[in-house]
Design a protein around this motif. Structure first.
Motif, PDB file in Angstrom:
ATOM      1  N   LEU A  25      90.780 -47.226 -84.358  1.00  9.65           N
ATOM      2  CA  LEU A  25      89.937 -48.269 -83.783  1.00  9.65           C
ATOM      3  C   LEU A  25      89.587 -47.929 -82.333  1.00  9.65           C
ATOM      4  O   LEU A  25      88.432 -48.068 -81.917  1.00  9.65           O
ATOM      5  N   LYS A  26      90.561 -47.455 -81.579  1.00  7.99           N
ATOM      6  CA  LYS A  26      90.315 -47.073 -80.185  1.00  7.99           C
ATOM      7  C   LYS A  26      89.271 -45.967 -80.115  1.00  7.99           C
ATOM      8  O   LYS A  26      88.341 -46.023 -79.304  1.00  7.99           O
ATOM      9  N   THR A  27      89.392 -44.961 -80.975  1.00  9.53           N
ATOM     10  CA  THR A  27      88.432 -43.853 -81.002  1.00  9.53           C
ATOM     11  C   THR A  27      87.034 -44.340 -81.353  1.00  9.53           C
ATOM     12  O   THR A  27      86.045 -43.938 -80.721  1.00  9.53           O
ATOM     13  N   LEU A  28      86.928 -45.222 -82.342  1.00 10.17           N
ATOM     14  CA  LEU A  28      85.623 -45.727 -82.776  1.00 10.17           C
ATOM     15  C   LEU A  28      84.976 -46.601 -81.697  1.00 10.17           C
ATOM     16  O   LEU A  28      83.759 -46.585 -81.531  1.00 10.17           O
ATOM     17  N   VAL A  29      85.794 -47.338 -80.953  1.00  9.60           N
ATOM     18  CA  VAL A  29      85.277 -48.138 -79.832  1.00  9.60           C
ATOM     19  C   VAL A  29      84.800 -47.205 -78.724  1.00  9.60           C
ATOM     20  O   VAL A  29      83.690 -47.361 -78.202  1.00  9.60           O
ATOM     21  N   GLU A  30      85.623 -46.224 -78.365  1.00  9.45           N
ATOM     22  CA  GLU A  30      85.254 -45.291 -77.291  1.00  9.45           C
ATOM     23  C   GLU A  30      83.990 -44.494 -77.629  1.00  9.45           C
ATOM     24  O   GLU A  30      83.207 -44.158 -76.756  1.00  9.45           O
ATOM     25  N   ALA A  31      83.792 -44.209 -78.918  1.00 12.93           N
ATOM     26  CA  ALA A  31      82.625 -43.441 -79.348  1.00 12.93           C
ATOM     27  C   ALA A  31      81.368 -44.294 -79.425  1.00 12.93           C
ATOM     28  O   ALA A  31      80.271 -43.768 -79.572  1.00 12.93           O
ATOM     29  N   GLY A  32      81.519 -45.618 -79.338  1.00 17.66           N
ATOM     30  CA  GLY A  32      80.364 -46.501 -79.362  1.00 17.66           C
ATOM     31  C   GLY A  32      79.965 -46.990 -80.742  1.00 17.66           C
ATOM     32  O   GLY A  32      78.902 -47.579 -80.906  1.00 17.66           O
TER      33      GLY A  32
END
Length: 156
Positions: A61-68
């Motif tokens: 989830l953190k990665t998907l948020v950071e990636a936009g």
């Protein structure tokens, strides 16, 4: 037309398929996005629906948020919690996920048939998806197109 290895170098230097796979090609990331496309927004729902280890879920989830691809927003009913909403970038993955699902339905489905069908709201029928040319409406398949260098693939 036949291209030399030098002519095709742009495919590997500007490889958007590789970039996309690096971002969403990992199993859990793609399944999280699929759940989002089907309306799941809360951490506990992801954990329950996917049976995903919680540390893995948090990291993805953190990665998907950071990636936009996702926005992390305060949950209206409980301001101590957050929910995850697809951004425009995330919503635009819908056709790719549906196409992958269609392939899985054809080759990997249970004998009874696919687990999910899409009813088209406009006509009321079960939809059959396909990739088509926006210009002429013709099917886009591996044998109906020819790859050629695009703007970022042109030699400088």
């Amino acid at each position: 037309m036949t291209y030399s290895p030098e002519d095709l170098k742009h495919r590997f230097e500007s490889d958007t398929v590789g970039r996309a796979m690096a971002l969403v090609g990992e199993r859990w990331s793609l399944l999280i996005l699929r759940e989002c496309l089907f309306g799941v927004r809360r951490y506990g729902e992801f954990a329950r629906n996917l049976s995903i280890p919680r540390p893995t879920l948090s990291a993805r989830l953190k990665t998907l948020v950071e990636a936009g691809l996702l926005d992390r927003v305060l949950y209206a009913i409980d301001p101590e919690r957050h929910e995850y909403r697809l951004t425009q970038m995330g919503r635009e993955l819908f056709p790719a996920i549906v196409t992958l699902m269609k392939w899985g339905d054809k080759y990997l489905s249970d004998p009874e048939g696919p687990p999910i069908l899409f009813r088209h709201k406009e006509c009321g029928q079960i939809s059959e998806t396909y990739v088509a040319c926006r210009n002429c409406g013709g099917d886009i398949e591996y044998h109906t197109v020819t790859p050629e260098p695009g703007p970022s693939g042109v030699k400088r």
